[in-house]
Write a protein that holds these residues in place. Structure first.
Motif, short mmCIF file in Angstrom:
data_model
loop_
_atom_site.label_atom_id
_atom_site.label_comp_id
_atom_site.label_asym_id
_atom_site.label_seq_id
_atom_site.Cartn_x
_atom_site.Cartn_y
_atom_site.Cartn_z
N PRO A 158 0.83 -1.20 0.00
CA PRO A 158 0.00 0.00 0.00
C PRO A 158 0.87 1.26 0.00
O PRO A 158 1.78 1.39 0.83
N LEU A 159 0.61 2.17 -0.93
CA LEU A 159 1.39 3.39 -1.06
C LEU A 159 0.55 4.61 -0.71
O LEU A 159 -0.60 4.73 -1.15
N ILE A 160 1.15 5.50 0.05
CA ILE A 160 0.49 6.73 0.49
C ILE A 160 1.16 7.90 -0.23
O ILE A 160 2.38 8.05 -0.19
N LEU A 161 0.35 8.72 -0.87
CA LEU A 161 0.87 9.89 -1.59
C LEU A 161 0.82 11.11 -0.68
O LEU A 161 -0.22 11.43 -0.10
N ALA A 162 1.96 11.80 -0.58
CA ALA A 162 2.04 13.04 0.21
C ALA A 162 2.88 14.05 -0.56
O ALA A 162 3.47 13.74 -1.59
N GLY A 163 2.91 15.26 -0.06
CA GLY A 163 3.75 16.29 -0.67
C GLY A 163 2.97 17.25 -1.55
O GLY A 163 2.61 16.92 -2.67
N GLY A 164 2.68 18.44 -1.02
CA GLY A 164 2.08 19.49 -1.83
C GLY A 164 0.64 19.27 -2.23
O GLY A 164 0.14 19.94 -3.14
N LEU A 165 -0.06 18.38 -1.56
CA LEU A 165 -1.46 18.15 -1.90
C LEU A 165 -2.34 19.28 -1.35
O LEU A 165 -2.12 19.78 -0.25
N THR A 166 -3.34 19.64 -2.12
CA THR A 166 -4.27 20.71 -1.77
C THR A 166 -5.68 20.33 -2.23
O THR A 166 -5.84 19.37 -3.00
N PRO A 167 -6.69 21.08 -1.81
CA PRO A 167 -8.03 20.83 -2.34
C PRO A 167 -8.08 20.96 -3.87
O PRO A 167 -8.90 20.30 -4.52
N ASP A 168 -7.22 21.78 -4.43
CA ASP A 168 -7.25 22.02 -5.87
C ASP A 168 -6.63 20.90 -6.70
O ASP A 168 -6.99 20.70 -7.85
N ASN A 169 -5.67 20.16 -6.12
CA ASN A 169 -4.98 19.16 -6.95
C ASN A 169 -5.17 17.72 -6.49
O ASN A 169 -4.70 16.79 -7.16
N VAL A 170 -5.85 17.50 -5.37
CA VAL A 170 -5.92 16.13 -4.85
C VAL A 170 -6.72 15.20 -5.75
O VAL A 170 -6.38 14.02 -5.91
N LYS A 171 -7.76 15.70 -6.38
CA LYS A 171 -8.54 14.85 -7.29
C LYS A 171 -7.66 14.34 -8.42
O LYS A 171 -7.62 13.13 -8.71
N GLN A 172 -6.91 15.24 -9.07
CA GLN A 172 -6.04 14.83 -10.16
C GLN A 172 -4.91 13.95 -9.67
O GLN A 172 -4.49 13.01 -10.36
N ALA A 173 -4.42 14.24 -8.48
CA ALA A 173 -3.35 13.41 -7.91
C ALA A 173 -3.80 11.97 -7.76
O ALA A 173 -3.06 11.03 -8.08
N ILE A 174 -5.01 11.77 -7.29
CA ILE A 174 -5.54 10.43 -7.09
C ILE A 174 -5.75 9.73 -8.43
O ILE A 174 -5.40 8.55 -8.60
N ILE A 175 -6.30 10.45 -9.39
CA ILE A 175 -6.53 9.86 -10.71
C ILE A 175 -5.21 9.47 -11.37
O ILE A 175 -5.09 8.42 -12.01
N THR A 176 -4.18 10.29 -11.17
CA THR A 176 -2.88 10.05 -11.81
C THR A 176 -2.12 8.90 -11.16
O THR A 176 -1.51 8.08 -11.85
N THR A 177 -2.14 8.84 -9.84
CA THR A 177 -1.29 7.88 -9.13
C THR A 177 -2.01 6.66 -8.57
O THR A 177 -1.36 5.68 -8.23
N THR A 178 -3.33 6.74 -8.42
CA THR A 178 -4.14 5.68 -7.79
C THR A 178 -3.49 5.15 -6.51
O THR A 178 -3.20 3.96 -6.39
N PRO A 179 -3.26 6.00 -5.53
CA PRO A 179 -2.62 5.56 -4.29
C PRO A 179 -3.61 4.83 -3.38
O PRO A 179 -4.83 4.94 -3.55
N PHE A 180 -3.07 4.13 -2.41
CA PHE A 180 -3.92 3.55 -1.37
C PHE A 180 -4.52 4.66 -0.52
O PHE A 180 -5.68 4.59 -0.10
N ALA A 181 -3.71 5.70 -0.24
CA ALA A 181 -4.16 6.79 0.61
C ALA A 181 -3.43 8.07 0.24
O ALA A 181 -2.39 8.05 -0.41
N VAL A 182 -4.01 9.19 0.66
CA VAL A 182 -3.35 10.50 0.50
C VAL A 182 -3.18 11.11 1.88
O VAL A 182 -3.96 10.85 2.80
N ASP A 183 -2.14 11.93 2.01
CA ASP A 183 -1.77 12.52 3.30
C ASP A 183 -1.52 14.00 3.08
O ASP A 183 -0.70 14.38 2.23
N VAL A 184 -2.22 14.85 3.82
CA VAL A 184 -2.09 16.29 3.65
C VAL A 184 -1.81 16.95 4.99
O VAL A 184 -2.27 16.48 6.04
#
Length: 215
Positions: A158-184
């Motif tokens: 399971p991979l968690i994506l972090a670093g520079g996430l915001t309300p404006d980019n988190v949707k695209q971040a998830i679509i691009t990377t398909t992580p298990f989780a995001v961390d903000v």
């Protein structure tokens, strides 16, 4: 699969409550004194009291000793340890075993880093997940910077994506990377350590939308 979420660097009771009510899966408490988002064990204990069942408490430590973590655990029932320093796989595994906690490792994605190999090293040592964060020469997390999401690997871990996430980019971040989780952390703040409640809600809306649009 639904993308999980964690709001890290919680320092206030009201921020914890809003995060929970907005649907986060975990909150992060920072036990690293140089961080502007650090809390003491006593502060953490008070915050933990407003966290209900099914929302996990993650304790973030940076090159902490076993004794230091033990003291923290006397005050707050941390569910998962996040090692965010220079801890080796064996160090992480040994401390987690002695403390009776699950753990994961944060890795800063430097340009020359073999990400696949690093993930494998920690996974083989027993990490429940690996967090991939933006690299900074002096700052351990909370940099506000993203890294190149195109290098975000596919993994059985399971991979968690972090670093520079915001309300404006988190949707695209998830679509691009398909992580298990995001961390903000900083992406939902009005000041360091002070969460903006509207940004938390907007971030969580972005997480839900991103999950719904994952390929």
């Amino acid at each position: 699969m639904r993308t999980r979420s964690k709001i890290c660097g919680i320092t206030r009771l009201e921020d914890a409550r809003v995060a929970v009510n907005s649907g986060v899966d975990a909150i992060g408490l920072v036990f690293y004194p140089p961080s502007p988002r650090a809390v003491t064990p006593i502060q953490a204990q008070k915050i933990a009291q407003v966290i209900p069942p099914y929302v996990q408490i993650v304790g973030l430590f940076v090159n902490a000793s076993l004794a230091e973590i033990k003291v923290t655990l006397q005050y707050v029932a941390i569910d998962v340890l996040q090692f965010h320093g220079d801890e080796s796989p064996s160090q992480c595994a040994t401390m987690a075993q002695q403390l009776g906690r699950r753990w994961y490792k944060a890795i800063q994605v430097r340009p020359e880093l073999d990400v696949h190999t690093e993930i494998q090293r920690y996974a083989q040592a027993g990490a429940s997940a690996v967090l991939l964060d933006a690299w900074h020469p002096n700052i351990k997390g909370g940099t506000g910077h993203t890294f190149d999401w195109s290098v975000f690997p596919k993994s059985n871990t399971p991979l968690i994506l972090a670093g520079g996430l915001t309300p404006d980019n988190v949707k695209q971040a998830i679509i691009t990377t398909t992580p298990f989780a995001v961390d903000v952390s900083g992406g939902v703040e009005s000041a360091k350590g002070i969460k903006d409640h509207q940004l938390i809600k907007a971030f969580m809306q972005g997480v839900h939308c991103g999950s719904a649009n994952e390929d």
